[in-house]
Design a protein around this motif. Structure first.
Motif, PDB file in Angstrom:
ATOM      1  N   PHE A 244      24.780  91.645  27.264  1.00 30.18           N
ATOM      2  CA  PHE A 244      25.833  92.521  26.628  1.00 30.18           C
ATOM      3  C   PHE A 244      25.393  93.874  26.285  1.00 30.18           C
ATOM      4  O   PHE A 244      26.320  94.625  26.178  1.00 30.18           O
ATOM      5  CB  PHE A 244      26.411  91.518  25.611  1.00 30.18           C
ATOM      6  CG  PHE A 244      25.899  91.802  23.907  1.00 30.18           C
ATOM      7  CD1 PHE A 244      25.921  92.813  23.346  1.00 30.18           C
ATOM      8  CD2 PHE A 244      25.151  90.559  23.451  1.00 30.18           C
ATOM      9  CE1 PHE A 244      25.423  92.970  22.016  1.00 30.18           C
ATOM     10  CE2 PHE A 244      24.403  90.911  22.354  1.00 30.18           C
ATOM     11  CZ  PHE A 244      24.514  91.940  21.376  1.00 30.18           C
ATOM     12  N   MET A 245      24.145  93.967  25.845  1.00 34.50           N
ATOM     13  CA  MET A 245      23.951  95.512  25.610  1.00 34.50           C
ATOM     14  C   MET A 245      24.000  96.177  26.822  1.00 34.50           C
ATOM     15  O   MET A 245      24.033  97.426  26.714  1.00 34.50           O
ATOM     16  CB  MET A 245      22.299  95.304  24.975  1.00 34.50           C
ATOM     17  CG  MET A 245      22.374  94.701  23.590  1.00 34.50           C
ATOM     18  SD  MET A 245      23.354  95.834  22.257  1.00 34.50           S
ATOM     19  CE  MET A 245      22.009  96.843  21.681  1.00 34.50           C
ATOM     20  N   LYS A 246      23.649  95.695  27.818  1.00 35.04           N
ATOM     21  CA  LYS A 246      23.772  96.366  29.190  1.00 35.04           C
ATOM     22  C   LYS A 246      25.396  96.841  29.145  1.00 35.04           C
ATOM     23  O   LYS A 246      25.590  98.079  29.812  1.00 35.04           O
ATOM     24  CB  LYS A 246      23.370  95.579  30.436  1.00 35.04           C
ATOM     25  CG  LYS A 246      23.320  96.497  31.585  1.00 35.04           C
ATOM     26  CD  LYS A 246      22.865  95.580  32.864  1.00 35.04           C
ATOM     27  CE  LYS A 246      22.810  96.582  33.958  1.00 35.04           C
ATOM     28  NZ  LYS A 246      23.940  97.161  34.535  1.00 35.04           N
ATOM     29  N   VAL A 247      26.218  96.031  29.137  1.00 36.57           N
ATOM     30  CA  VAL A 247      27.676  96.459  29.318  1.00 36.57           C
ATOM     31  C   VAL A 247      27.806  97.592  28.325  1.00 36.57           C
ATOM     32  O   VAL A 247      28.729  98.475  28.836  1.00 36.57           O
ATOM     33  CB  VAL A 247      28.288  94.979  28.750  1.00 36.57           C
ATOM     34  CG1 VAL A 247      29.996  95.593  28.777  1.00 36.57           C
ATOM     35  CG2 VAL A 247      28.444  93.821  30.028  1.00 36.57           C
ATOM     36  N   LEU A 248      27.545  97.439  27.251  1.00 41.72           N
ATOM     37  CA  LEU A 248      27.820  98.475  26.090  1.00 41.72           C
ATOM     38  C   LEU A 248      27.185  99.722  26.511  1.00 41.72           C
ATOM     39  O   LEU A 248      27.845 100.820  26.323  1.00 41.72           O
ATOM     40  CB  LEU A 248      27.479  98.135  24.805  1.00 41.72           C
ATOM     41  CG  LEU A 248      28.008  96.862  24.074  1.00 41.72           C
ATOM     42  CD1 LEU A 248      27.361  96.582  22.666  1.00 41.72           C
ATOM     43  CD2 LEU A 248      29.394  96.899  23.910  1.00 41.72           C
TER      44      LEU A 248
ATOM     45  N   PRO B 279      16.450 100.809  23.565  1.00 41.92           N
ATOM     46  CA  PRO B 279      16.208 102.312  23.347  1.00 41.92           C
ATOM     47  C   PRO B 279      17.213 103.118  23.772  1.00 41.92           C
ATOM     48  O   PRO B 279      17.542 104.429  23.170  1.00 41.92           O
ATOM     49  CB  PRO B 279      15.035 102.622  24.018  1.00 41.92           C
ATOM     50  CG  PRO B 279      14.579 101.863  25.142  1.00 41.92           C
ATOM     51  CD  PRO B 279      15.387 100.539  24.719  1.00 41.92           C
ATOM     52  N   GLN B 280      17.973 102.909  24.812  1.00 35.74           N
ATOM     53  CA  GLN B 280      19.048 103.638  25.253  1.00 35.74           C
ATOM     54  C   GLN B 280      20.452 103.154  24.912  1.00 35.74           C
ATOM     55  O   GLN B 280      21.562 104.030  25.340  1.00 35.74           O
ATOM     56  CB  GLN B 280      18.947 103.656  26.927  1.00 35.74           C
ATOM     57  CG  GLN B 280      17.832 104.221  27.451  1.00 35.74           C
ATOM     58  CD  GLN B 280      17.649 104.017  28.983  1.00 35.74           C
ATOM     59  OE1 GLN B 280      18.262 103.114  29.659  1.00 35.74           O
ATOM     60  NE2 GLN B 280      17.174 104.875  29.591  1.00 35.74           N
TER      61      GLN B 280
ATOM     62  N   HIS C 216      13.314 106.744  18.008  1.00 39.20           N
ATOM     63  CA  HIS C 216      14.279 106.298  18.811  1.00 39.20           C
ATOM     64  C   HIS C 216      15.555 107.265  18.680  1.00 39.20           C
ATOM     65  O   HIS C 216      16.396 107.356  17.814  1.00 39.20           O
ATOM     66  CB  HIS C 216      14.726 105.160  18.137  1.00 39.20           C
ATOM     67  CG  HIS C 216      13.815 103.941  17.805  1.00 39.20           C
ATOM     68  ND1 HIS C 216      13.259 103.135  19.264  1.00 39.20           N
ATOM     69  CD2 HIS C 216      13.080 103.611  16.828  1.00 39.20           C
ATOM     70  CE1 HIS C 216      12.502 102.636  18.794  1.00 39.20           C
ATOM     71  NE2 HIS C 216      12.171 102.624  17.338  1.00 39.20           N
ATOM     72  N   PRO C 217      15.771 108.050  19.902  1.00 43.24           N
ATOM     73  CA  PRO C 217      16.587 109.162  19.746  1.00 43.24           C
ATOM     74  C   PRO C 217      18.198 108.764  19.789  1.00 43.24           C
ATOM     75  O   PRO C 217      19.233 109.570  19.416  1.00 43.24           O
ATOM     76  CB  PRO C 217      16.452 109.961  21.046  1.00 43.24           C
ATOM     77  CG  PRO C 217      14.933 109.616  21.326  1.00 43.24           C
ATOM     78  CD  PRO C 217      14.663 108.143  20.925  1.00 43.24           C
TER      79      PRO C 217
END
Length: 316
Positions: free
Chosen positions: A145-149, A183-184, A217-218
């Protein structure tokens, strides 16, 4: 200009009507807000409106508030304030349920949800209501789900307590692992990790931790919502200046909010007071931080809006 952390729905009981709450924003000069539900709801047969009044009653993630917000938004179609619907149903302890939930939102309300959260990684105040902190294994399994976001550029606001007065850094490792693994992703740390359970932490130590994580963590951003920050930290002698100086060093990394919960036992006077209290820190900021935080530039950037906050005029 911005209330990035506004719960249009309560934990239980009746909400302030949608149009009335929009009127609060108009009256107070707020032109942009995120529509949070509250993902963690009291049971429908409970008489409670606030979980702290009902220890032992389970408070569990649900889609009900998000759907109600979406329907109200579709019916009202407000232009001012500009509202961003947020997915608050996500159960971080059971991440396998989240991608199907997002797919359902996509089907029922295509393209309407532009934010995620507030979701709970660890919230000690909910421990008496059967909440437990997510684990390292849970965090690892957030990847789908973090990839979806991430692919959609959707920010996620995460409530993750640093710790408590007895163990101030008890849960810091959970947010550190989240930031290391994702991190992204645009991650917004609600309340800078502070809470009612952590009222005596040394501000210099807290600022040092925030500084270290922002540097590493930018994509991390800090949420300045909830009057607990003002009442327990910013208002103490000499402390406001320390946090203002910190925010002046990181003017593009924080967003404002009230954390107002719109239960029907509240009215405009309560919202007005919480907005005033959570905005006091803005008076101590330099011009750049004021523009990016108080006038909304950071919020616009996180949402990908093609909008520019007004410039701050220099004193003559």
């Amino acid at each position: 200009m911005v209330d990035s952390h506004l719960h249009f729905r309560p934990f239980g009981g009746r909400p302030v009507p949608f149009e009335e709450l929009n009127g609060y924003l108009n009256k107070s000069g707020v032109h942009h807000a995120s529509i949070y539900g509250i993902g963690q709801m009291l049971p429908v047969d409970s008489d409670c409106t606030y979980y702290l009044n009902c220890p032992g009653t389970p408070v569990v993630p649900s889609m009900k508030n998000d759907f109600a917000n979406a329907v109200n938004y579709m019916e009202a179609k407000p232009k001012d304030p500009d509202l961003a619907l947020s997915m608050t149903f996500m159960d971080l302890n059971h991440p396998e349920t989240i991608p199907p939930g997002i797919a359902l939102y996509d089907k029922e309300f295509p393209g309407m949800f532009r934010w995620a959260g507030e979701v709970n990684l660890v919230k000690q105040a909910l421990f008496p209501n059967h909440h437990t902190s997510a684990t390292s294994e849970n965090i690892k399994n957030w990847a789908p789900f973090m990839k979806v976001l991430r692919d959609r550029g959707i920010p996620i606001t995460i409530h993750s307590d640093l710790g408590n007065d007895k163990e101030p850094l008890k849960y810091l490792h959970l947010m550190e692992e989240t930031l290391r693994r994702y991190p992204q992703n645009k991650i917004v740390w609600a309340h800078m990790g502070l809470s009612k359970e952590l009222s005596t932490m040394d501000p210099d130590e807290h600022i040092a931790i925030m500084t270290r994580l922002l540097d590493a963590h930018p994509e991390l951003n800090l949420d300045l919502s909830w009057r607990v920050l003002e009442d327990q930290y910013f208002s103490k002698p000499g402390v406001r200046q320390k946090y203002a100086a910190f925010l002046d060093r990181y003017p593009t990394r924080a967003i404002p909010g009230t954390d107002f919960v719109a239960s029907r036992d509240k009215d405009y006077s309560v919202y007005e007071q919480e907005l005033e209290v959570t905005s006091r820190i803005n008076k101590a900021l330099g011009d750049k931080a004021f523009r990016h935080i108080a006038l909304g530039q950071n919020y616009f950037r996180l949402l990908g809006l093609k909008k520019e906050a007004p410039e701050v005029c220099g004193a003559e």
